[in-house]
Design a protein around this motif. Structure first.
Motif, PDB file in Angstrom:
ATOM      1  N   ASN C 177       0.820  -1.215   0.000  1.00  0.00           N
ATOM      2  CA  ASN C 177       0.000   0.000   0.000  1.00  0.00           C
ATOM      3  C   ASN C 177       0.856   1.268   0.000  1.00  0.00           C
ATOM      4  O   ASN C 177       0.482   2.283  -0.595  1.00  0.00           O
ATOM      5  N   TRP C 180       1.752   1.655  -3.513  1.00  0.00           N
ATOM      6  CA  TRP C 180       0.567   2.074  -4.277  1.00  0.00           C
ATOM      7  C   TRP C 180       0.325   3.577  -4.098  1.00  0.00           C
ATOM      8  O   TRP C 180       0.046   4.301  -5.057  1.00  0.00           O
ATOM      9  N   MET C 181       0.430   4.025  -2.867  1.00  0.00           N
ATOM     10  CA  MET C 181       0.193   5.454  -2.600  1.00  0.00           C
ATOM     11  C   MET C 181       1.272   6.318  -3.250  1.00  0.00           C
ATOM     12  O   MET C 181       1.003   7.405  -3.729  1.00  0.00           O
ATOM     13  N   ASP C 193      -2.773   8.642 -14.326  1.00  0.00           N
ATOM     14  CA  ASP C 193      -3.867   9.558 -13.996  1.00  0.00           C
ATOM     15  C   ASP C 193      -3.924   9.908 -12.513  1.00  0.00           C
ATOM     16  O   ASP C 193      -4.732  10.739 -12.101  1.00  0.00           O
ATOM     17  N   ARG C 194      -3.112   9.228 -11.750  1.00  0.00           N
ATOM     18  CA  ARG C 194      -3.210   9.371 -10.317  1.00  0.00           C
ATOM     19  C   ARG C 194      -1.958  10.044  -9.773  1.00  0.00           C
ATOM     20  O   ARG C 194      -0.854   9.641 -10.119  1.00  0.00           O
ATOM     21  N   PRO C 195      -2.063  11.074  -8.936  1.00  0.00           N
ATOM     22  CA  PRO C 195      -0.862  11.684  -8.365  1.00  0.00           C
ATOM     23  C   PRO C 195      -0.257  10.733  -7.336  1.00  0.00           C
ATOM     24  O   PRO C 195      -0.960   9.878  -6.788  1.00  0.00           O
ATOM     25  N   GLY C 196       1.017  10.860  -7.121  1.00  0.00           N
ATOM     26  CA  GLY C 196       1.662  10.048  -6.092  1.00  0.00           C
ATOM     27  C   GLY C 196       1.676  10.806  -4.785  1.00  0.00           C
ATOM     28  O   GLY C 196       1.965  12.007  -4.766  1.00  0.00           O
ATOM     29  N   LEU C 197       1.376  10.107  -3.711  1.00  0.00           N
ATOM     30  CA  LEU C 197       1.382  10.764  -2.399  1.00  0.00           C
ATOM     31  C   LEU C 197       2.827  11.162  -2.055  1.00  0.00           C
ATOM     32  O   LEU C 197       3.778  10.454  -2.384  1.00  0.00           O
ATOM     33  N   ALA C 198       2.982  12.285  -1.373  1.00  0.00           N
ATOM     34  CA  ALA C 198       4.316  12.716  -0.945  1.00  0.00           C
ATOM     35  C   ALA C 198       4.974  11.620  -0.118  1.00  0.00           C
ATOM     36  O   ALA C 198       4.329  10.994   0.727  1.00  0.00           O
ATOM     37  N   ARG C 199       6.269  11.410  -0.384  1.00  0.00           N
ATOM     38  CA  ARG C 199       6.999  10.352   0.340  1.00  0.00           C
ATOM     39  C   ARG C 199       6.952  10.557   1.850  1.00  0.00           C
ATOM     40  O   ARG C 199       6.848   9.598   2.605  1.00  0.00           O
ATOM     41  N   GLU C 200       7.055  11.834   2.273  1.00  0.00           N
ATOM     42  CA  GLU C 200       7.096  12.114   3.703  1.00  0.00           C
ATOM     43  C   GLU C 200       5.795  11.698   4.404  1.00  0.00           C
ATOM     44  O   GLU C 200       5.787  11.526   5.614  1.00  0.00           O
ATOM     45  N   LEU C 201       4.705  11.543   3.601  1.00  0.00           N
ATOM     46  CA  LEU C 201       3.449  11.076   4.173  1.00  0.00           C
ATOM     47  C   LEU C 201       3.298   9.564   4.032  1.00  0.00           C
ATOM     48  O   LEU C 201       2.901   8.874   4.977  1.00  0.00           O
TER      49      LEU C 201
END
Lengths: 312, 312, 312, 312
Positions: C177, C180-181, C193-201
């Motif tokens: 996960n 995936w994020m 089509d999907r942004p990647g969540l910031a690594r720090e999060l």
């Protein structure tokens, strides 16, 4: 006398004030607050501020929300357990601040303890007072013949007197010349035609027994480490008397920690693997000598002293 | 909610008590004492104890005997001077202690500041509570495309919702399995036939957003250094909110130092030799561009931002 | 395996190079240099650099101009003396740097040793590898019934297997996960089509057994203090194995210090004032029991264990 | 001369030796190794050992397995970035050790930098040499009339001569009496009938310009911090010359870090929020004066000096 009348008055003013606080408060230490405990001929130790008490050590060890409702005996047992097993961080939660007046050669030893906050009077900025340490005759001892770093017998009266004369004369002369070079405007022998030497240079003429002052602040763990080394019999007398005065403040401040400290540090001995093996053989009834012990001479002597068998 | 009713009650009891002291006291900070300032969804910062005030900084800088009789304006000017010239030791004379509840990944950043005293709740000894950090949707951002170590645009609602579902599900599952492996006697699903895994092992199954707690104590100089880095716009949001809560306590505690800190640290910029040379040329009326500046692109951009010339 | 082929190749390249130096050099440690000593299932300890040797300790203690011409036996005796009397500063004159790969929950214990320099891989900046610690079945133990902070009996095979399945499943799911994020561009399931969540999060979703890495550098005195606590039988197994690997490097590096350390630290015991008094009474032939000893139960048991009298 | 022939011979012997190592090696620093760089009249700085180089800073910042294959220009840019943004931990990965001979009053300033390892010659144990600092006439200056902590004009020849006579006479007399009190067996005037005063006491008679020696070891980050303060124009001349000698060794050792240090520390200025606002107004063409600037007089003067507008 270590304090002028003006200084004494400032201290009395500070002592007279009372404030209301929600913080942990220790009446026995409040009683000592600001007062100068005299040390050596012109020095002192003054407790200026503190934070925490025995319960703060317990609270930190338990990471609890309040002061807790356990019995005092449980808290004392926890403090002993922490001290015995060298869980040092809870003792770091208490902090104390001293104002100390001390000879420069003592300050040079003291400053080697790095985990503390220090503000020393600056001789680049200020002019040092004419005060220097002169030992009492009974504190003047010959170089030890067995310990390259210690004292032996006390000097005889006549010799002590000669030594004191030298120390006094040299300190007075170098201070007089220090003042002459500074040529301060309010000095008796001020000479308007002559510039004054920069303070940062003139100070180099002072002797190492000149007194300096500092604010020194540290946490209880590091304070106890300092005291375990400096209140020890092997410490130089002139720093040991400061450590002893500070021990009094620790006793008033955190009696539970003080008691554990006396039992597990000041009165404790560390046995090396080799020493421990000798103790086991002795307990088994064997007649061990230095030759059969596997220990060096020095280590053997130290062990026998610890066991009160100095002649063994 | 960060606090249980029992915890809240413990705090209220502590707040209700009043003691008499000779020590410096700061009413505005006393007012905040023990209260939990909420941070993130389950975290908090509580001031537990403190030592010193603005006057203690001045007193240490002057190595004086009492609190002094100078004007407040003189003291403020001295504090500014000390801050501007990075005379840091007088600021080390004040000490503060916090109780903090924070996610483990924040604790891992925070602990890198070594000049502090810490007692953290031990997951070898205790069972951690079932509390983990879940960001608000507006705090869920994409990886920055310009800064490899930062956030960019906020996620769209649907995507944010998917991320939060994943975070919540994983945290709950791993915690459930943590509890299952511990097999505590008072757990609902306790199974007497099954041993409980050692706490020091079971904890490895928790996710990094699980909350932990610690007592954290430091001096004012090191606190301000921590805040200058962690209250900065480049700090990760999740630690910055803790820094901001702590800044409030600094403002209440030492208003003179706080003001100097805002002027000479938070709001200050450091110009390199190259940047300074560009500023001088601009002041002389020269039209400097990045190409003629001698600065790298990144440094040029930083300088123009500092001078409010983002387009230059 | 802790190392990829590319990493192994980089290490071999580094090991192949030879340079000429005037500095003190220790062939036995040179032989270990850069090699990964495997620890746990994916971890390692690598010595990256060092400074000084046994003679550097002696040289500092004597503040001498060269390497000296004394006999090796005199140097060894001096090292023993320094270790026995806790003269720690000469041991600070040697420095060593390690590259360590370790689970995050071990890193959290380790980082509490503040007197070291650390550079850890940043999960704000980089993506952590998919590697997490799974204990061997024989290292899965139940919570100790006597020590709130330790392990008891080893789990039975079936239970161990269930625990390992849980640990593995949870670590794999949370990592999946996490990836995936992040939605990295080179990921198999990358979705443009999907942004990647910031690594720090995103990192907050990882479990505490995920591996991290750091460069860790410290001086010999602080290293030995670390090892005395972490190579101890009371340390958690997962950090103790790192300490044991590092002990091997100390033995190769400074054999004289290593020997003194084994005798005066690892194999030593500290007797409190109360314990010492019991030992003296025993040596005098008195039959002391816990009741008559003046010691608490716990302290009595510890003393009897030290003296190899567990039944007493 | 700072070195005796025997000492010089010991140094030459050390310099003649060559060893093979796998460690990072810096030829330019190897060339300086062990040599005494003379400072003041009898002092020196000698590099005794070192660990790491420019590449070690980069390697730590990247937590990489080997020395990397990036271009030198990329490494330099990374070092500049780290320096500019005060990412200090990678600079802590390099370590250096000096042997320094310096006057005691300089040592007292120097030791205030706590993040270093120190072994000083002990005057409890050894007898200090008869060497004391006497300034050159051109270094004897009057107290500054504008800076309470600095020097003003150079003394006139006659006055300088009087000062030097006083300094020399007092240092010689106090040393002579020191030796007399010690009554060492190999002294010319040894008197077998008289005990020698303990060294730990006799030393208090020495003046603060007496030379002492120490081994001083620190990491590159803390060294650069030390140098930024002590190589600064506001530092006392007598410590600044030591800092300047050490800067030479930094330049030879880590040229990339040295360059970044000159640009971002030595040549940099920090603008407070207030100063920055003045710069912006000036850039906008406004004619700002001290009165309209919102800055205090002192701060205004400092700003104008930074901008090369001393008359403004």
């Amino acid at each position: 006398m270590p304090l002028s009348e003006a200084q004494q008055a400032e201290i009395e003013t500070a002592r007279a004030a009372r404030f209301e606080t929600r913080r942990a408060t220790v009446p026995a230490l409040e009683e000592m607050l600001f007062t100068a405990l005299p040390v050596l001929d012109h020095g002192f130790v003054r407790v200026i501020d503190y934070m925490g008490d025995d319960a703060a050590v317990v609270q930190a060890a338990r990471v609890s929300y309040g002061r807790g409702t356990r019995k005092v005996s449980e808290d004392k047992a926890l403090i002993k357990y922490l001290m015995r097993h060298r869980h040092s961080t809870p003792f770091e939660m208490c902090e104390i601040k001293y104002h100390v007046k001390l000879p420069i050669f003592v300050a040079r030893q003291w400053i080697r303890h790095r985990t503390a906050n220090v503000n020393e009077i600056s001789a680049r900025y200020s002019i040092l007072d004419k005060e220097f340490y002169l030992p009492r005759p009974e504190d003047l001892a010959a170089q030890s013949s067995v310990n390259r770093q210690g004292r032996g017998d006390i000097l005889e009266a006549e010799q002590a007197s000669m030594v004191l004369d030298l120390l006094r004369d040299d300190a007075e002369r170098t201070y007089r010349n220090y003042a002459w070079m500074l040529n301060e405007e309010d000095a008796e022998d001020h000479d308007a035609d002559r510039p004054g030497l920069a303070r940062e240079l003139a100070r180099m003429n002072l002797t190492l027994n000149t007194y300096t002052q500092w604010y020194w602040k540290t946490d209880l763990h590091n304070l106890l480490h300092f005291l375990s080394l400096r209140a020890d019999a092997h410490a130089q007398y002139e720093i040991r008397v400061y450590a002893e005065a500070m021990l009094e403040s620790v006793k008033a401040w955190v009696p539970g920690c003080y008691e554990a400290f006396c039992d597990y540090r000041l009165g404790a001995v560390s046995l090396s693997a080799g020493m421990l093996s000798v103790v086991k053989r002795l307990l088994a009834g064997e007649a061990v000598t230095q030759e059969t012990s596997g220990l060096g001479k020095r280590e053997w002597t130290e062990l026998m002293l610890s066991l009160d068998r100095p002649g063994a």
